[in-house]
Structures are given as structure tokens and as C-alpha cells.
Design an enzyme around this catalytic site. Structure first.
Site, mmCIF file in Angstrom:
data_model
loop_
_atom_site.group_PDB
_atom_site.id
_atom_site.type_symbol
_atom_site.label_atom_id
_atom_site.label_comp_id
_atom_site.label_asym_id
_atom_site.label_seq_id
_atom_site.Cartn_x
_atom_site.Cartn_y
_atom_site.Cartn_z
ATOM 1 C CG ASP A 81 -0.316 0.077 2.525
ATOM 2 O OD1 ASP A 81 0.899 0.324 2.582
ATOM 3 O OD2 ASP A 81 -1.010 -0.103 3.529
ATOM 4 C CG ASP A 111 -6.016 -4.875 2.847
ATOM 5 O OD1 ASP A 111 -5.459 -4.541 3.909
ATOM 6 O OD2 ASP A 111 -6.636 -4.062 2.134
ATOM 7 C CB CYS A 163 -13.144 -25.057 9.806
ATOM 8 S SG CYS A 163 -11.552 -24.377 9.286
ATOM 9 C CB CYS A 184 -7.989 -24.655 9.009
ATOM 10 S SG CYS A 184 -8.296 -24.459 10.787
ATOM 11 C CB CYS A 242 -10.647 -27.101 12.509
ATOM 12 S SG CYS A 242 -11.211 -25.420 12.910
ATOM 13 C CG HIS A 300 -10.061 -21.019 12.730
ATOM 14 N ND1 HIS A 300 -10.687 -22.096 12.136
ATOM 15 C CD2 HIS A 300 -11.048 -20.105 12.982
ATOM 16 C CE1 HIS A 300 -11.990 -21.862 12.044
ATOM 17 N NE2 HIS A 300 -12.231 -20.660 12.557
#
Length: 373
Positions: free
Chosen positions: A92, A265, A303, A305, A308, A334
Site C-alpha cells: 500500500d 485485505d 472447517c 484447517c 480444526c 484458523h
């Protein structure tokens, strides 16, 4: 070197699926970009970001300009080598931080004089300097230096910021010379529709390769944000990427996608993770709540991931209450996975023609859970 290809458009909403071609890989959009403010996504290694599915990350010009300095990053071979991230990077402009973090600042048509939030040292940031720093950092996408007005603001203040943002965008375009880096313009205008349309029109005339929408998610209502996105959706170039800056709450992502946004973002997933707040398929969860003391199920049943699959709510609660660093790491992991895969699921729904149903079901389930403690 840089191209955007539109793959599918939802016929019932403004949702788009695309491919953004950069020197460091093709990004499938819509996409959520984890924020690596100081050349690191807090609590995560680059390898872990790859594992959870991140395609592109964001780094901050203001912070890296102050420390360690753009010259040092350039000497290291640019941000990609410095931080060992092989995928695309967006930097940015530093504009938002100059206006939000600097206690003392003076704005002129030439640029902004500000004092560092770190040591109080005085600096003068111009559009040309912002571009020069970003070229040294070497990201795939750089942003024009713009004026981001605070919330609330007046139409007169927003009008002056739009004029200055356009003038600075011209100067950024003239200063930018790195052919392997795309420069995006930033549409300003706060919540005032005529100013947003004017800003978009002036910047579109300059023909940037991509357009960001700045100055939202700064305190205005969600309805006001959606109203501005509805106004901009039909006027922003169809075959160029659109980036909604600083937005990461799950419902905002889905509603932003429905209004034609390609890129997002936000620091929210990592900041919330450090505080023990989780995004789940049935709403937000405060993992520190007493109800999870003997809950040996995963953070989110829906989930898949790494966290998890391997850790229980009871264990993560214990880590947070004990002040262990691993608790912040697991919750950040997560949350990032949740947002990265939320927009990936939205992309699939756009392509297979089921986005309106996906949107409805997600909003119903997420809001049903509200905030679990």
C-alpha cells in the site's frame, strides 16, 4: 507481465470471478490478502500461509519506510527474498498510515509532513517518494499515494481530498517506471456519491491497470459502505481488478463480492486471533468463554484447517487463558484460513452459477450464531 481476465459474472448480482496475472503467479479472484504490515503476517510463517491457501499478501510502505528502510530491503533483493514469500505481494502507499498514525501532520498539495509514530522524527512524504519506496520494495502491485479523510467528515473536506488524490495519482503515474510492477489508483470521496463518481471518472481517464476503493470501513455503517459499492460497481472498468481496502469482516466480504469487488485485505483475522475471537461458519466465537472449558470438539465443525483438524476448543481456550503464544498463532491460522476459503467458495459459486444461494446461506448461518461466548 500483468493482466486481468474475467472468468465468470453472476447474472443476478455484480459478483465476478477472475484471474489476475502477476510476475509471481496467477491470482484467482475474488481473493483475500493477509496483511504482512512489517514484511511478516503476524504469528505466521510464509510456509504456513502457503499451506492455508493464501495467494497474495500485503505489506505496508509507511512501516517499511521507517524500519528497516527501503534501501535495506532492496539490498536484500526486494520483499520477496527479504521475507521468503514466493507469491505476489501488494504494497500500500502509506497514505492511510500517514493520516491515521501520525499525531502531528501537515498536508499540502505537495505532500504530507508527518512525525513518525515510532520516534517522533520528521518526514515529508510525497507521491513521488511513495512510488520510489514501493519500487525499491519490489511488490507486484503498488498503490498511488492518496488522501484518506477521517470519519466523520464533511462534503467540503472530502471534495478537497478527491481533488488532491487525483492530482497525486497523476504524479504517481509520472514517477512510476518499474515495468514489472502494476500501479493501482485509489477512488476516494467518503460516503458522498457524487464525489465517488467524480473520483472514479477522473482516475479512469488516467487508465490505471487496477482500481482500489479507499476510505471505507473507517467508521461508517455497513449500509453506507454497500451504497457506495453499488454506485461504483457499474462505473469501474469491467476488465480491470477492483480492490476494497481494509475490509475483512466475513459478511462484508460476501456483500463486497456481490457488488463486484475482486480483492480484499484486513488486519482483522490476525488481530482478532490474538484476542481469542474466531470466525466460524455459525458466527463469531470468543474462545476464552467458560462454556468451552471442557469442549473437546474443533473450533469449527465445518472447517478443515490445520487447527480444526488437530486441536480442541478446550485446548485453545487453555492456551489463551495461560497467555501462551501458541494460542494466538492457532487462532490467527484458523481465522486466515476461514477468510481465504470463504472467498474461494464464493468464487466457485460464481463460476457454477450458485452465488445468490451461497450468499443467502452464508449470511443466514453466520448471523444466526452472532457472537458465541
Amino acid at each position: 507481465m500483468f493482466d486481468y481476465r474475467l472468468v465468470a459474472v453472476c447474472p443476478h448480482t455484480g459478483a465476478r470471478a477472475g484471474e489476475l496475472v502477476t510476475p509471481h503467479g496467477v491470482i484467482e479472484t475474488p481473493v483475500f490478502m493477509p496483511v504482512g504490515t512489517q514484511a511478516t503476517v503476524k504469528a505466521m510463517t510464509p510456509e504456513e500461509l502457503v499451506e492455508l491457501g493464501a495467494q497474495i499478501i500485503l505489506s505496508n510502505t509507511y512501516h517499511l519506510y521507517l524500519r528497516p528502510g527501503a534501501d535495506l530491503v532492496a539490498e536484500a533483493g526486494g520483499l520477496h527474498r527479504f521475507m521468503r514469500w514466493q507469491g505476489p505481494i501488494l504494497t500500500d502507499s502509506g497514505g492511510f498510515q500517514v493520516f491515521s498514525l501520525s499525531a502531528l501532520r501537515q498536508i499540502s498539495d505537495e505532500g504530507v509532513t508527518f512525525r513518525s509514530h515510532r520516534d517522533g522524527s520528521s518526514h515529508f512524504m510525497t507521491p513521488e517518494l511513495s512510488v520510489a519506496v514501493q519500487e525499491k520494495l519490489g511488490g507486484d502491485i503498488a498503490m498511488c499515494f492518496d488522501e484518506c479523510v477521517p470519519w466523520p467528515t464533511t462534503a467540503e473536506e472530502a471534495d478537497r481530498a478527491v481533488s488532491r488524490t487525483t492530482a497525486w495519482a497523476r504524479r504517481c503515474l509520472e514517477a512510476h517506471g518499474r515495468e514489472d510492477q502494476a500501479l493501482f489508483a485509489i477512488v476516494q470521496g467518503s460516503v458522498f456519491e457524487p464525489l465517488r463518481l467524480r473520483s472514479a471518472s477522473e482516475l479512469i481517464e488516467l487508465d490505471f491497470p487496477g482500481y482500489a476503493i479507499g476510505g471505507l470501513s473507517v467508521g461508517e455503517s455497513h449500509d453506507a459502505m454497500y451504497r457506495i459499492l453499488d454506485v461504483l460497481n457499474p462505473v469501474l472498468p469491467r476488465h480491470k481488478p477492483r480492490y476494497l481496502m481494509g475490509v475483512g469482516f466475513p459478511t462484508n466480504l460476501v456483500e463486497g463480492i456481490a457488488r463486484g469487488v475482486d480483492m480484499f485485505d484486513c488486519v482483522l483475522p490476525s488481530r482478532n486471533g490474538r484476542n481469542g475471537t474466531l470466525f466460524t461458519s455459525s458466527g463469531r466465537m470468543n474462545i476464552k468463554g467458560s462454556r468451552f472449558e471442557r469442549d473437546f470438539g474443533p473450533l469449527d465443525e465445518a472447517c478443515d484447517c490445520y487447527v480444526c483438524r488437530n486441536y480442541s476448543r478446550a485446548y485453545v481456550r487453555h492456551l489463551h487463558r495461560s497467555g501462551e503464544i501458541l494460542g494466538a498463532r492457532l487462532c490467527t491460522w484458523h481465522n486466515l484460513h476461514f477468510l481465504v476459503h470463504l472467498v474461494r467458495k464464493a468464487r466457485k459459486a460464481i463460476i457454477d452459477g450458485s452465488f445468490p444461494d451461497f450468499r443467502r446461506r452464508f449470511l443466514e448461518h453466520f448471523m444466526e450464531g452472532a457472537y458465541l461466548t
